[in-house]
Design a protein around this motif. Structure first.
Motif, PDB file in Angstrom:
ATOM      1  N   LEU A  74      -1.273   5.411  -3.215  1.00  0.00           N
ATOM      2  CA  LEU A  74      -0.606   4.300  -3.552  1.00  0.00           C
ATOM      3  C   LEU A  74       1.006   4.167  -3.198  1.00  0.00           C
ATOM      4  N   VAL A  75       1.288   5.295  -2.513  1.00  0.00           N
ATOM      5  CA  VAL A  75       2.460   5.322  -1.670  1.00  0.00           C
ATOM      6  C   VAL A  75       2.341   4.628  -0.365  1.00  0.00           C
ATOM      7  N   ILE A  76       1.330   4.331   0.041  1.00  0.00           N
ATOM      8  CA  ILE A  76       1.025   3.642   1.371  1.00  0.00           C
ATOM      9  C   ILE A  76       1.248   2.132   1.349  1.00  0.00           C
ATOM     10  N   PRO A  77       2.530   1.746   2.012  1.00  0.00           N
ATOM     11  CA  PRO A  77       2.639   0.335   1.860  1.00  0.00           C
ATOM     12  C   PRO A  77       1.848  -0.501   2.932  1.00  0.00           C
ATOM     13  N   GLU A  78       1.661  -1.865   2.669  1.00  0.00           N
ATOM     14  CA  GLU A  78       1.246  -2.812   3.644  1.00  0.00           C
ATOM     15  C   GLU A  78       2.383  -3.274   4.484  1.00  0.00           C
ATOM     16  N   LYS A  79       3.445  -3.200   3.922  1.00  0.00           N
ATOM     17  CA  LYS A  79       4.612  -3.523   4.962  1.00  0.00           C
ATOM     18  C   LYS A  79       5.712  -2.602   4.480  1.00  0.00           C
ATOM     19  N   GLY A  80       6.547  -2.160   5.459  1.00  0.00           N
ATOM     20  CA  GLY A  80       7.697  -1.568   5.434  1.00  0.00           C
ATOM     21  C   GLY A  80       7.510  -0.053   5.275  1.00  0.00           C
ATOM     22  N   TYR A 165      15.928  -5.561  -9.517  1.00  0.00           N
ATOM     23  CA  TYR A 165      15.013  -4.572  -9.087  1.00  0.00           C
ATOM     24  C   TYR A 165      14.360  -4.058 -10.408  1.00  0.00           C
ATOM     25  N   ALA A 166      15.323  -3.668 -11.499  1.00  0.00           N
ATOM     26  CA  ALA A 166      14.906  -3.218 -12.650  1.00  0.00           C
ATOM     27  C   ALA A 166      13.938  -4.208 -13.567  1.00  0.00           C
ATOM     28  N   ARG A 167      14.420  -5.382 -13.288  1.00  0.00           N
ATOM     29  CA  ARG A 167      13.449  -6.482 -14.149  1.00  0.00           C
ATOM     30  C   ARG A 167      12.064  -6.338 -13.573  1.00  0.00           C
ATOM     31  N   ALA A 168      12.009  -6.508 -12.062  1.00  0.00           N
ATOM     32  CA  ALA A 168      10.691  -6.346 -11.432  1.00  0.00           C
ATOM     33  C   ALA A 168       9.812  -5.170 -11.667  1.00  0.00           C
ATOM     34  N   MET A 169      10.304  -4.110 -12.274  1.00  0.00           N
ATOM     35  CA  MET A 169       9.464  -2.830 -12.506  1.00  0.00           C
ATOM     36  C   MET A 169       8.757  -3.415 -13.775  1.00  0.00           C
ATOM     37  N   GLY A 170       9.131  -4.032 -14.621  1.00  0.00           N
ATOM     38  CA  GLY A 170       8.284  -4.452 -15.678  1.00  0.00           C
ATOM     39  C   GLY A 170       8.067  -3.214 -16.727  1.00  0.00           C
ATOM     40  N   SER A 171       9.184  -2.284 -16.802  1.00  0.00           N
ATOM     41  CA  SER A 171       8.571  -1.004 -17.521  1.00  0.00           C
ATOM     42  C   SER A 171       8.904  -1.582 -19.290  1.00  0.00           C
ATOM     43  N   ARG A 220       4.774  -2.174  -9.095  1.00  0.00           N
ATOM     44  CA  ARG A 220       5.406  -3.455  -9.343  1.00  0.00           C
ATOM     45  C   ARG A 220       6.570  -3.749  -8.492  1.00  0.00           C
ATOM     46  N   LEU A 221       7.554  -2.987  -8.569  1.00  0.00           N
ATOM     47  CA  LEU A 221       8.778  -2.934  -7.365  1.00  0.00           C
ATOM     48  C   LEU A 221       8.424  -3.373  -5.975  1.00  0.00           C
ATOM     49  N   ASN A 230      -0.714  -6.294  -4.522  1.00  0.00           N
ATOM     50  CA  ASN A 230      -1.191  -6.002  -5.708  1.00  0.00           C
ATOM     51  C   ASN A 230      -0.703  -5.102  -6.595  1.00  0.00           C
ATOM     52  N   ALA A 231      -0.402  -5.311  -7.652  1.00  0.00           N
ATOM     53  CA  ALA A 231       0.446  -4.406  -8.715  1.00  0.00           C
ATOM     54  C   ALA A 231      -0.340  -4.483 -10.097  1.00  0.00           C
ATOM     55  N   PRO A 232      -0.309  -3.720 -11.002  1.00  0.00           N
ATOM     56  CA  PRO A 232      -0.725  -4.224 -12.540  1.00  0.00           C
ATOM     57  C   PRO A 232       0.381  -4.982 -12.947  1.00  0.00           C
ATOM     58  N   ASP A 233      -0.224  -5.826 -13.909  1.00  0.00           N
ATOM     59  CA  ASP A 233       0.567  -6.864 -14.630  1.00  0.00           C
ATOM     60  C   ASP A 233       1.731  -6.248 -15.351  1.00  0.00           C
ATOM     61  N   ALA A 234       2.825  -6.814 -15.627  1.00  0.00           N
ATOM     62  CA  ALA A 234       4.064  -6.398 -16.134  1.00  0.00           C
ATOM     63  C   ALA A 234       3.956  -6.155 -17.803  1.00  0.00           C
TER      64      ALA A 234
END
Length: 314
Positions: A74-80, A165-171, A220-221, A230-234
């Motif tokens: 899950l640490v392997i990015p598609e970009k960056g 960024y914090a909002r994007a994390m959906g914690s 999610r970030l 893809n990432a889990p729903d917040a």
């Protein structure tokens, strides 16, 4: 993202994965202590995100979050690029202790100094080798001994990019936390790089729910930054701009009547302080409407001890 990222004079090109070992110092036994830095670069240009755990050596939930992300790819990015340091404080991790052999706290030693204490040396290494090449990061932390934290992301609401960024994390919880002098987050901010703090669980204990929340929040970030599709729903994120530790006015035995993550009303009973002899019975009340985000799991308490970390809005 530059064509090549250089860490400790080692170049990592797009599409490459590499472990770079930063030599910190050696033990009195002449055993060398290296800091492994894992770099995962996609072939496609994109942001550079840092994941760090174990800044305090006994905070293993962050170590486990990053370990599982590595194990599940899950640490392997598609970009960056993702730069992962599962254990920052190798010394403390070996000894199951928070700090370093010199007793210093790394997270109060930034930006560090090349000729300073061991804590300052480690901080200096992060600031000179890692921070210049990243765009943002998540620093995973854990509560102290017998103090457990509900999964929460902390940032300063006064910093727009960090809040974004914090909002994007959906914690589960997003909480305002001002920048602390000599902390990793503060030092990175001064260099124009935002580090978010994710807190979960207590020291030297796994928190399964929180570990998985940490993984999902990081993903999610990554999705928000365009690094993965893809990432889990917040979650429904509870947002609080204030918090306080409720402290006991009496020594005795703390019996909690609440749990982490519970939303409570003002003056609701959160617990009781009793004594071993059956004479004392003191109630612990919610100071206002809010949520329990931290809990002292040790029953034996002294006057002034922190019992419950309570988040609320003012």
């Amino acid at each position: 993202m530059p064509k090549q990222i250089t860490i400790n004079k080692e170049k990592i090109s797009p599409g490459e994965q590499k472990i770079v070992n930063l030599n910190i110092a050696r033990l009195p036994t002449y055993t060398s202590i290296d800091l492994p830095v894992l770099v995962y670069r996609a072939p496609v240009d994109g942001p550079v995100m840092l994941l760090t755990g174990g800044l305090h050596g006994d905070e293993i939930n962050g170590v486990e979050i990053i370990r599982r992300m590595i194990e599940r790819d899950l640490v392997i990015p598609e970009k960056g690029t993702v730069i992962a340091i599962p254990i920052v404080n190798i010394y403390g991790f070996i000894q199951n202790s928070r700090g370093l052999p010199d007793g210093k706290d790394i997270n109060r030693s930034f930006p560090g100094a090349k000729g300073g204490s061991l804590a300052k040396l480690l901080a200096h290494t992060l600031m000179t080798e890692i921070i210049p090449v990243i765009d943002c990061g998540i620093d995973f932390h854990t509560g102290g001994a017998s103090r457990s934290n509900y999964p929460q992301v902390r940032c300063s609401f006064k910093i727009d990019k960090a809040t974004e960024y914090a909002r994007a994390m959906g914690s589960p919880v997003m909480m305002h936390s001002g920048l602390i002098s000599k902390s990793f987050r503060n030092a990175a901010h001064k260099k124009g790089k935002e580090i978010l703090v994710f807190e979960v669980g207590e020291s030297l204990r796994y928190d399964e729910f929180g570990i998985e929340e940490g993984i999902d929040s990081a993903r999610r970030l990554m999705k928000y930054l365009g690094m993965v599709k893809n990432a889990p729903d917040a979650n429904k994120t509870m947002i609080y701009n204030q918090s306080t530790w409720i402290r006991t006015k009496n020594a005795g035995l703390f019996i909690s009547k609440t749990e982490l993550g519970e939303i409570q009303n003002k003056r609701q009973v959160l617990g009781q302080i009793k004594d071993p002899y059956g004479e004392l019975n003191s109630r612990v009340l919610a100071p206002q409407d809010g949520m329990v985000i931290g809990l002292n799991n040790c029953p034996v308490v002294n006057k002034g001890d922190a019992l419950i970390h309570f988040a609320y809005n003012k």
